[in-house]
Write a protein that holds these residues in place. Sequence first.
Motif, short mmCIF file in Angstrom:
data_model
loop_
_atom_site.label_atom_id
_atom_site.label_comp_id
_atom_site.label_asym_id
_atom_site.label_seq_id
_atom_site.Cartn_x
_atom_site.Cartn_y
_atom_site.Cartn_z
N ALA A 176 0.82 -1.22 0.00
CA ALA A 176 0.00 0.00 0.00
C ALA A 176 0.85 1.26 0.00
O ALA A 176 0.31 2.38 0.04
N GLY A 177 2.20 1.09 -0.02
CA GLY A 177 3.07 2.25 -0.15
C GLY A 177 3.87 2.62 1.08
O GLY A 177 4.55 3.65 1.08
N ARG A 178 3.84 1.81 2.14
CA ARG A 178 4.62 2.13 3.34
C ARG A 178 5.99 1.47 3.26
O ARG A 178 6.14 0.38 2.72
N ASP A 179 6.99 2.18 3.84
CA ASP A 179 8.32 1.56 3.90
C ASP A 179 8.31 0.47 4.97
O ASP A 179 7.37 0.35 5.76
N ALA A 180 9.34 -0.36 4.99
CA ALA A 180 9.37 -1.55 5.85
C ALA A 180 9.18 -1.22 7.33
O ALA A 180 8.35 -1.87 8.00
N PRO A 181 9.91 -0.24 7.91
CA PRO A 181 9.72 0.04 9.34
C PRO A 181 8.29 0.44 9.67
O PRO A 181 7.72 -0.01 10.67
N VAL A 185 11.48 -3.40 14.14
CA VAL A 185 11.73 -2.08 13.55
C VAL A 185 13.22 -1.75 13.59
O VAL A 185 13.79 -1.22 12.62
N ALA A 186 13.87 -2.06 14.72
CA ALA A 186 15.31 -1.83 14.81
C ALA A 186 16.06 -2.61 13.74
O ALA A 186 16.98 -2.09 13.09
N ALA A 187 15.67 -3.87 13.54
CA ALA A 187 16.33 -4.70 12.51
C ALA A 187 16.10 -4.11 11.12
O ALA A 187 17.02 -4.08 10.29
#
Length: 540
Positions: free
Chosen positions: A105-110, A146-148
Amino acid sequence: MSEHARPYTGPGDVDRLNGLGVSPGRSAGPLIRMAEPPELPAPGPVTDQAAEIATITKALEAVAIDLRTRSEATTDRTAAEILDALAMMADDPMLREDAERHARAGRDAPHALDAAFSRHRETLSSLGGYLAERAADLDDLKHRAVAAALGLPMPGIPSPGHPYILAAEDLSPADTAGLGDDVLALVTERGGPTSHTAILARGRGLPAVVACRGVLDLPDGTIISVDGRTGEIATGLTPEAAARIVDQDRAERNRLAATRGPGRTADGHPVKLLLNIGSAADLPPGPLDAEGVGLFRTEFLFLDRKQPPTFEEQVAAYAEVFARIGPVVVRTLDAGTDKPLPFLGLPPEPNPALGIRGLRVDRLLPAVLDTQLDAIAEAARATATTPWVMAPMVTTRAEAADFAARARSRGLTQVGAMIEVPAAALQAEELLAEVDFLSIGTNDLSQYTFAADRQHPSLADLLDPRQPALLKLIALCTEAGHALGKPVGVCGEAAGDPQLAPLLVGLGVTSLSMAPVCVPAVRDELSRHTIEECRHLASQ
């Protein structure tokens, strides 16, 4: 700043905070707060969705691998089970697919990971009770993932190079399971008496206080003392005062560790001191300082499995305990929608604490209990032992009678019922007409008696086992046991409280079952009171 805390202004400026003591003992030293979780950067443009999806997959895999590595490295069976369960949550295909959907849907991985974890957390939180507390586990997994994804180190326990007291908003299971020997005590602003923090702290003998508002307002390096029995935190101590507390606690632990033998009052009245365990790995090494096991929580064999353990697996797990110590009181599967077991396939419920749990699972899936009773009986034959077996969440005489008949038909001669529901306590004599013993689970009995969620730190006063209404229910059970000549024990957290033990014995309780670390202090306290003094405490 919390209304309960003042700024630390220097040695001698002693103030106090109060929380919920969940693991006995005292310690003192410099406070160090857990590091904050990684901050999400501003959302960036996504030019390669496939790359973002690959990052999501790698991040979740990295979290699962890290948790399994920690599990394999620890010798603490309870910690290993918790870490393995968390690794399974990180591996959840539905979680990964949800994150991938956000990436498409367009969000980056984090941000996709953050959104997916947040959605799953909301679902668990809405269910309340045990599941709501497990929702906090997802926060830790989210921060790690999220850190990874950001290429940052995963959050974890501080390593200052000297002994310290760890303070946090709440400790995740992964963090608690990875504590080093330099941690003197634990204090959290959130959490409850049955949180992972409490369970693992008790297992390690670490003083711990939860639900302590204001502790995170104290700056790192503030010297504090922690009383894991009363829940009191003293701040602004001098290094000399802290050292005295540590020395006193060490001397007291050494004194208690040197005591041995069965439980007795000062004038010789016997009180069996038993252990609460989840598997053979929970039994301390060497000679056992107890008279048996009063609560074998068999659900630990079932946790987070998509398929039930086989008959052979169950036989081996039970026989391992039976061969090591006796007698053993086995609690049949205490599970349901408040302690979810995936293989059961139970539907969601609006109020899990009041639904299908404990013995009530048998209403839908009778084969689960039949297989477990068969396995317990086979393990008993294989080890030539006589285990006792009891059912959780018994509510009516008919339930007790049915359970007793099914257990006895398999050659299990000592059959009991847990008292966790006020209805069961009110008809204790009727239940004892069907079974051989009662075991009072004070945690749930308090929750149901006072309509107070046992996880809720703001209701700790209602969950205090000294509440008169709860003591009256316990007395009904012990009076029935005395009338019929049958034992009545306590296996809730109250049994491991040294200050409460004489009161329970005065009410007529015949055995106390607790975490192994609690046995020496309870035995010592009982030895300071005659049975008449115990009865006087109860009468008051």
